[in-house]
Scaffold this active site. Structure first.
Site, PDB file in Angstrom:
ATOM      1  N   GLY A 205     -30.632  15.804  -1.414  1.00 19.57           N
ATOM      2  CA  GLY A 205     -30.929  14.304  -1.833  1.00 19.57           C
ATOM      3  C   GLY A 205     -30.635  13.994  -3.284  1.00 19.57           C
ATOM      4  N   VAL A 206     -29.332  14.378  -3.653  1.00 16.69           N
ATOM      5  CA  VAL A 206     -28.994  14.170  -4.868  1.00 16.69           C
ATOM      6  C   VAL A 206     -27.545  13.816  -4.938  1.00 16.69           C
ATOM      7  CG1 VAL A 206     -30.747  15.374  -6.028  1.00 16.69           C
ATOM      8  CG2 VAL A 206     -28.588  16.503  -5.446  1.00 16.69           C
ATOM      9  N   ILE A 249     -22.040  14.511  -2.301  1.00 15.79           N
ATOM     10  CA  ILE A 249     -23.340  13.424  -1.820  1.00 15.79           C
ATOM     11  C   ILE A 249     -24.163  14.511  -1.157  1.00 15.79           C
ATOM     12  CG2 ILE A 249     -23.902  11.563  -0.375  1.00 15.79           C
ATOM     13  CD1 ILE A 249     -21.459  10.177  -1.099  1.00 15.79           C
ATOM     14  N   GLU A 250     -25.328  14.731  -1.646  1.00 14.60           N
ATOM     15  CA  GLU A 250     -26.201  15.428  -0.961  1.00 14.60           C
ATOM     16  C   GLU A 250     -27.443  14.379  -0.010  1.00 14.60           C
ATOM     17  OE1 GLU A 250     -27.046  18.848  -0.143  1.00 14.60           O
ATOM     18  OE2 GLU A 250     -25.471  19.918  -1.485  1.00 14.60           O
ATOM     19  N   LEU A 251     -27.007  14.350   1.107  1.00 11.46           N
ATOM     20  CA  LEU A 251     -28.191  13.625   1.788  1.00 11.46           C
ATOM     21  C   LEU A 251     -29.643  14.370   1.923  1.00 11.46           C
ATOM     22  CD1 LEU A 251     -25.905  12.561   4.857  1.00 11.46           C
ATOM     23  CD2 LEU A 251     -26.484  11.097   2.649  1.00 11.46           C
TER      24      LEU A 251
END
Ligand code: ZN
Length: 288
Positions: A205-206, A249-251
């Protein structure tokens, strides 16, 4: 976060790759999308087919084609920024591939395209299509530790054994770009010469960033926060050693997609950041 220093580590233990994943052999072109859609949240077989992904000529270890799509910029953008957009280098991060399908649909729908794209949503099909999706490829290699960062032979196995305690999920392989899937990414960077690489993961998430320009501050709800620098990672290889910026992109969730509005917000913010921070070699570059 501090960069890894190989001098901390001495000899390595022998590498022990995880058990191979079972072989998947697609028989026809339309077969690609059936197994993929079964694994990808919110991607139907028709959605997959409509993206018109093409085989790149490189197959995974289990014989599944690595699929990609090239999309040109509109004629009024003759020196468009070249973007390499990849997803699913870790096979158990299903949303990371699914969201790239959604963005590929956006590119196809838009009447005017300011960037030139090469899009490859599933870098690790064997990991994704294993009976239980898994991070590594069919050799048990973490493809995102298999890129040829300097001193890989010394640093990557040492980091694996000493820092990860030989975690099979983080096995870097026997040699850099030993795997067809990581080699395809490496070769694509060499030949396509992207101005920026976007690589999608989950579930931290980051946003992470490696490279010579300003990092993005946020895409949608995702905030810039360094995850770290690892021997053999794509960000380390491309961003730090090739000077080609890499946005990671870290979902926030590996199996559940963000809401549609968030999928679109990340997409719009990403393009805005590319427009404002990435330059092509044909323009005058003012480096920081
Ligand atoms: Zn990942």
């Amino acid at each position: 976060m501090a960069a890894f220093s190989g001098s901390l580590f001495a000899a390595t233990t022998p590498a022990k790759p995880a058990a191979p994943a079972p072989v998947v052999k697609p028989k026809t072109v339309t077969d690609w999308c059936t197994p993929l859609a079964a694994r990808l949240p919110k991607v139907s077989v028709d959605d997959c087919r409509n993206t018109k992904l093409q085989p790149t000529g490189t197959n995974s270890l289990n014989g599944f084609p690595l699929l990609a799509r090239d999309l040109s910029a509109s004629a009024k953008h003759p020196h468009a920024i070249k973007v390499l957009l990849i997803g699913g280098i870790h096979g158990d991060e299903q949303t990371a591939s699914a969201i790239v399908f959604k963005w590929l649909e956006n590119i196809q729908k838009s009447s005017e395209q300011e960037f030139q794209w090469k899009v490859a949503p599933i870098i690790n099909p064997d990991g994704l299509l294993a009976p239980k999706p898994r991070r590594m490829n069919a050799h048990g290699v973490d493809l995102n530790r298999n890129f040829p960062t300097p001193d890989w032979q010394k640093e990557a196995p040492a980091y694996w054994s000493r820092v990860t305690r030989s975690d099979p999920r983080r096995y870097p392989g026997k040699a850099p770009i030993s795997e067809p899937e990581s080699r395809w990414v490496y070769d694509t960077i060499e030949k396509y010469k992207p101005n920026v690489v976007i690589s999608v993961h989950a579930p931290f998430g980051v946003l992470d960033f490696d490279g010579p320009t300003s990092p993005p501050s946020r895409f949608g709800r995702l905030i810039y926060n360094r995850v770290g620098v690892y021997p053999g990672s794509l960000g380390n290889y491309s961003g730090i050693h090739k000077d080609i910026p890499v946005v990671t992109i870290e979902l926030p969730n590996a199996s559940q997609m963000p809401p549609d509005a968030e999928v679109q917000r990340i997409w719009l913010d990403m393009q805005k950041w590319i427009r404002q921070n990435i330059v092509t070699s044909t323009k005058t570059v003012k480096r920081l």
